[in-house]
Enzyme design. Structure first.
Site, PDB file in Angstrom:
ATOM      1  N   PRO A 139       0.830  -1.211   0.000  1.00  0.00           N
ATOM      2  CA  PRO A 139       0.000   0.000   0.000  1.00  0.00           C
ATOM      3  C   PRO A 139       0.866   1.263   0.000  1.00  0.00           C
ATOM      4  O   PRO A 139       2.042   1.193   0.370  1.00  0.00           O
ATOM      5  CB  PRO A 139      -0.801  -0.097   1.301  1.00  0.00           C
ATOM      6  CG  PRO A 139      -0.535  -1.430   1.874  1.00  0.00           C
ATOM      7  CD  PRO A 139       0.640  -2.024   1.200  1.00  0.00           C
ATOM      8  N   HIS A 180     -26.098  13.009  18.579  1.00  0.00           N
ATOM      9  CA  HIS A 180     -25.634  12.121  17.514  1.00  0.00           C
ATOM     10  C   HIS A 180     -24.346  11.393  17.939  1.00  0.00           C
ATOM     11  O   HIS A 180     -24.259  10.171  17.879  1.00  0.00           O
ATOM     12  CB  HIS A 180     -25.395  12.980  16.263  1.00  0.00           C
ATOM     13  CG  HIS A 180     -24.862  12.249  15.075  1.00  0.00           C
ATOM     14  ND1 HIS A 180     -25.601  12.055  13.937  1.00  0.00           N
ATOM     15  CD2 HIS A 180     -23.650  11.680  14.838  1.00  0.00           C
ATOM     16  CE1 HIS A 180     -24.866  11.399  13.049  1.00  0.00           C
ATOM     17  NE2 HIS A 180     -23.671  11.162  13.573  1.00  0.00           N
ATOM     18  N   GLU A 181     -23.393  12.162  18.428  1.00  0.00           N
ATOM     19  CA  GLU A 181     -22.109  11.556  18.777  1.00  0.00           C
ATOM     20  C   GLU A 181     -22.232  10.629  19.985  1.00  0.00           C
ATOM     21  O   GLU A 181     -21.629   9.550  20.011  1.00  0.00           O
ATOM     22  CB  GLU A 181     -21.046  12.630  19.038  1.00  0.00           C
ATOM     23  CG  GLU A 181     -20.725  13.504  17.827  1.00  0.00           C
ATOM     24  CD  GLU A 181     -20.240  12.718  16.617  1.00  0.00           C
ATOM     25  OE1 GLU A 181     -19.717  11.600  16.782  1.00  0.00           O
ATOM     26  OE2 GLU A 181     -20.410  13.217  15.486  1.00  0.00           O
TER      27      GLU A 181
HETATM   28  P1  ADP Z   1       5.840   4.358  -0.687  1.00  0.00           P
HETATM   29  O1  ADP Z   1       6.886   4.515  -1.726  1.00  0.00           O
HETATM   30  O2  ADP Z   1       5.662   2.962  -0.233  1.00  0.00           O
HETATM   31  O3  ADP Z   1       4.531   4.966  -1.047  1.00  0.00           O
HETATM   32  P2  ADP Z   1       7.645   5.966   0.795  1.00  0.00           P
HETATM   33  O4  ADP Z   1       8.822   5.086   0.787  1.00  0.00           O
HETATM   34  O5  ADP Z   1       7.660   7.109  -0.136  1.00  0.00           O
HETATM   35  O6  ADP Z   1       6.319   5.148   0.611  1.00  0.00           O
HETATM   36  O7  ADP Z   1       7.446   6.493   2.293  1.00  0.00           O
HETATM   37  C1  ADP Z   1       7.207   7.842   2.595  1.00  0.00           C
HETATM   38  C2  ADP Z   1       7.861   8.224   3.899  1.00  0.00           C
HETATM   39  O8  ADP Z   1       7.272   7.537   4.998  1.00  0.00           O
HETATM   40  C3  ADP Z   1       9.317   7.855   3.959  1.00  0.00           C
HETATM   41  O9  ADP Z   1      10.107   8.858   3.432  1.00  0.00           O
HETATM   42  C4  ADP Z   1       9.568   7.649   5.437  1.00  0.00           C
HETATM   43  O10 ADP Z   1       9.814   8.869   6.078  1.00  0.00           O
HETATM   44  C5  ADP Z   1       8.244   7.149   5.924  1.00  0.00           C
HETATM   45  N1  ADP Z   1       8.243   5.675   6.007  1.00  0.00           N
HETATM   46  C6  ADP Z   1       7.446   4.857   5.301  1.00  0.00           C
HETATM   47  N2  ADP Z   1       7.670   3.571   5.617  1.00  0.00           N
HETATM   48  C7  ADP Z   1       8.639   3.566   6.545  1.00  0.00           C
HETATM   49  C8  ADP Z   1       9.326   2.521   7.253  1.00  0.00           C
HETATM   50  N3  ADP Z   1       9.018   1.225   7.073  1.00  0.00           N
HETATM   51  N4  ADP Z   1      10.282   2.877   8.131  1.00  0.00           N
HETATM   52  C9  ADP Z   1      10.578   4.179   8.324  1.00  0.00           C
HETATM   53  N5  ADP Z   1       9.990   5.195   7.678  1.00  0.00           N
HETATM   54  C10 ADP Z   1       9.021   4.910   6.802  1.00  0.00           C
HETATM   55 ZN    ZN Z   2     -22.025  10.148  12.798  1.00  0.00          ZN
END
Ligand code: ADP
Ligand code: ZN
Ligand code: MG
Length: 654
Positions: free
Chosen positions: A226, A449-450
């Site tokens: 994801p 509601h909440e």
């Molecule tokens: P993707 O390419 O899977 O969409 P990214 O590698 O661009 O995600 O992640 C975006 C940012 O989120 C990274 O630059 C980092 O700061 C943080 N991040 C995401 N996953 C990790 C992880 N497993 N460990 C540490 N930082 C993470």
């Molecule tokens: Zn609601």
């Protein structure tokens, strides 16, 4: 040792540019230089004078002739003033001025000039000021020339239109030997993926070990997961670990408007890679160029360009030996749209799942991101990790940053748990919108509601704890919200939890109905979610006895670029009707259960809503005090188990 960006190491590359192309470039540059540097010299020289000096010269009668243009005034001086030896004075003034050598820029709207000139008897007029003699004409001549030269140059490069400028030159950025500044210690919570990649790094470092035993290292490794789980980060960390050149390009950069450009770029990228083996080629967002070819698209999304680019990629991947030392790493979050040809052995035959982190993983990621943040002693990363079920690495990084920003805004020098709590709400529910002022009636409705959500939610299975109720508007549309957090990570939802979830979603609306006798528009989002859930229960999870264990829903991969896809299998009208009836039944039952629960707890509902109206927020002990007093109707367990409708006693008081 860092390699300069965009370096062009292969000799074959520069040859392809062609000598005539270079010549034309030089010609272009020359023309440009001429225009910029030489033309101004050719123009008649004028001296710029301050307006006040000009006025003084007029006053003193030194000015002979003045031409007034829109934005500047050119004038000449009488010979007496120009040359130091005094000449015949009066007589020469009538002669043609020796050129308008002086220019001055008047301030706007000076209406006193003309009368002054009249008074001093200066010859003046409104003639258009010539823009620098024959230089102007030359400029006009040069412009089309320049254009034709550019056009000829583009054509000589064998392409059509401006895209040809970049043909054949891949935009891959080169990182090498850890110049990405990232290594495995910066990536946390994805240990399996790291292990898989470790083997590849090992191969790039000591290929002999594998070759000698006869093993073939995979050519392509696809990181799947994801968005925000750290795929890009992981790839950069591999480069940092492996100490080999690292070519990185994003799939979307391949896709160009002009057919053939992407393919040429792929060719160039692989050319470079093969000359620099061992090395890693990283293609980010592979789905942008690797979508399945030739499926129904109504002529919208797919095109020849994409197809050619993909074909070129496939060809290139087949075109080099398995152990040649070029490793292709790619990342995507939509593996299901990839062309099957990409995934077959010999291409991206190894797929590494980069999944959302579990609780320990989240803690590790929080530790990575709080390394450089000053934390107060009360910050408990383990409990934060427990509360952030479903967060990706990117979400967690964002959370830490928000907390640090909040602390900085409050002039604190350490980040404490309070900031993390506030940042957490901000991340999941959006910014507080105190400016969205609600009137008293709206507030009363939202409060009930909440509290309705909270009361029903607190007794449903699935281990979701109600943590906080707030009627402070947040985010884009939320007017109030109830924060319910899972106590552990969940991967499945059992039937009774699903029913409980639907009841919780509908509870807000049910509370409005019970207390005010009518519903508001505020529940539409809840209704939408509940309906979606019921639809999926019936058509996807086979949870309706009327339909049975049959999937009616096709995978709901609709994308407006790929054209419309029928979300449901083609089914007869009776089945459609049954589905609709079942969806309605599930929702209606949940609604009845809500009314049942809420009317049983009506006093409590009103109490808590009053509290909420006064305090705007209900959380912690105060909230738990209310929730402990909630009464559970005896029929609830039976409904959750079997889905049998529950008798609802008619609400007695309003
Ligand atoms: P993707 O390419 O899977 O969409 P990214 O590698 O661009 O995600 O992640 C975006 C940012 O989120 C990274 O630059 C980092 O700061 C943080 N991040 C995401 N996953 C990790 C992880 N497993 N460990 C540490 N930082 C993470
Ligand atoms: Zn609601
Ligand atoms: Mg990415």
């Amino acid at each position: 040792m860092p390699v300069p960006q965009d370096s062009n190491p292969t000799p074959s590359n520069s040859n392809r540019r062609g000598a005539d192309g270079n010549l034309l470039w030089w010609l272009l540059m020359l023309l440009l230089l001429f225009n910029l540097g030489i033309l101004p010299l050719v123009r008649p020289r004028t001296t710029e004078v301050m307006y006040s000096d000009f006025l003084r010269q007029v006053e003193q009668g030194e000015v002979a002739k003045v031409l007034i243009a829109d934005d500047e005034i050119r004038y000449s001086l009488k010979p007496t003033a120009q040359d130091s030896p005094p000449a015949d004075g009066k007589d020469s003034a009538g002669e043609a001025a020796p050129g308008l050598d002086y220019v001055t820029l008047p301030p706007p709207n000076d209406s006193t000039l003309i009368p002054l000139l009249e008074a001093k008897g200066v010859e003046y007029g409104g003639v258009r000021v010539p823009q620098g003699g024959w230089g102007g004409a030359l400029g006009w001549l040069l412009l089309p020339l320049l254009f034709f030269a550019l056009w000829g140059f583009l054509l000589s490069r064998g392409g059509a239109g401006p895209a040809a400028l970049t043909v054949g030159k891949s935009k891959a950025r080169i990182y090498s030997e850890g110049s990405t500044g990232v290594n495995f210690s910066d990536v946390a919570g994805v240990d399996e993926a790291k292990e898989e990649l470790q083997e590849i790094i090992d191969f790039l470092k000591k290929p002999g070990k594998y070759v000698q035993i006869g093993a073939k290292i995979p050519k392509g490794v696809l990181l799947v997961g994801p968005p925000g789980t750290g795929k890009t980060l992981l790839a950069r960390a591999v480069a940092g670990e492996a100490n080999v050149p690292f070519y990185s390009i994003s799939g979307s950069e391949f896709v160009e408007l002009f057919v053939g450009v992407g393919a040429a770029r792929v060719r160039d990228l692989f050319d470079q890679a093969k000359h620099n083996a061992p090395c890693i080629v990283f293609i980010d967002e592979l789905d942008a160029l690797g979508k399945a070819r030739g499926n129904a698209n109504l002529g919208l999304g797919r095109n020849d360009e994409q197809e050619q680019t993909l074909n070129q990629l496939l060809t290139e991947m087949d075109g080099f030996e398995a152990n040649s030392g070029v490793l292709i790493l790619a990342a995507t979050n939509r593996p299901e749209v990839l062309d099957p040809a990409l995934l077959r052995p010999g291409r991206f035959d190894r797929q590494v799942l980069v999944d959302r982190p579990d609780k320990l993983g989240r803690q590790a990621i929080l530790e990575v991101h709080t390394r450089r943040v000053k934390l107060a002693s009360d910050v408990d990363l383990a409990s934060l990790a427990a509360r952030t079920s479903g967060f990706t690495g990117a979400d967690l990084a964002n959370l830490v940053n928000e907390a640090a920003l909040l602390a900085a805004r409050q002039e604190k020098n350490i980040v404490s748990m309070a900031e993390f709590g506030a940042a957490f709400e901000r991340v999941i529910a959006g910014l507080e919108k105190k400016s969205r002022v609600l009137n008293q009636l709206e507030k009363t409705i939202i409060a009930h509601h909440e509290v309705g959500h909270a009361i029903v939610g607190s007794m449903m299975p699935g281990g979701h704890r109600v943590e906080k109720i707030s009627i402070i508007p947040r985010g884009i549309s939320a007017l109030g919200y109830t924060l319910q957090l899972p106590e552990e990570d969940r991967f499945l939802m059992v039937e009774d939890e699903l029913r409980g979830r639907m009841a919780t979603l509908l509870a807000g609306r049910s509370a409005e109905e019970l207390i005010f006798g009518k519903v508001s528009t505020g529940a539409s989002d809840d209704l939408q979610k509940a309906t979606d859930l019921a639809e999926r229960a019936v058509t996807l999870y086979g949870m309706s006895p009327q339909i049975g264990p049959v999937v009616i829903d096709k995978s709901p991969q609709t994308n407006f670029l790929e054209g419309w896809q029928s979300p449901r299998r083609v089914v007869g009208p009776e089945v459609t009707e049954t589905v609709d009836r079942e969806v309605k039944r599930l929702l209606e039952e949940a609604h009845q259960v809500d009314l049942n629960i809420l009317s049983l707890n009506q006093a409590l509902l009103k109490d808590a809503a009053q509290h909420l109206l006064q305090q705007e927020v209900l959380e912690g002990e105060a909230l738990q005090n209310y929730l402990q007093r909630v009464q559970i109707p005896p029929q609830l367990a039976a409904w959750l188990e079997s889905g049998d409708g529950v008798e609802v006693p008619a609400p007695t008081e309003r």
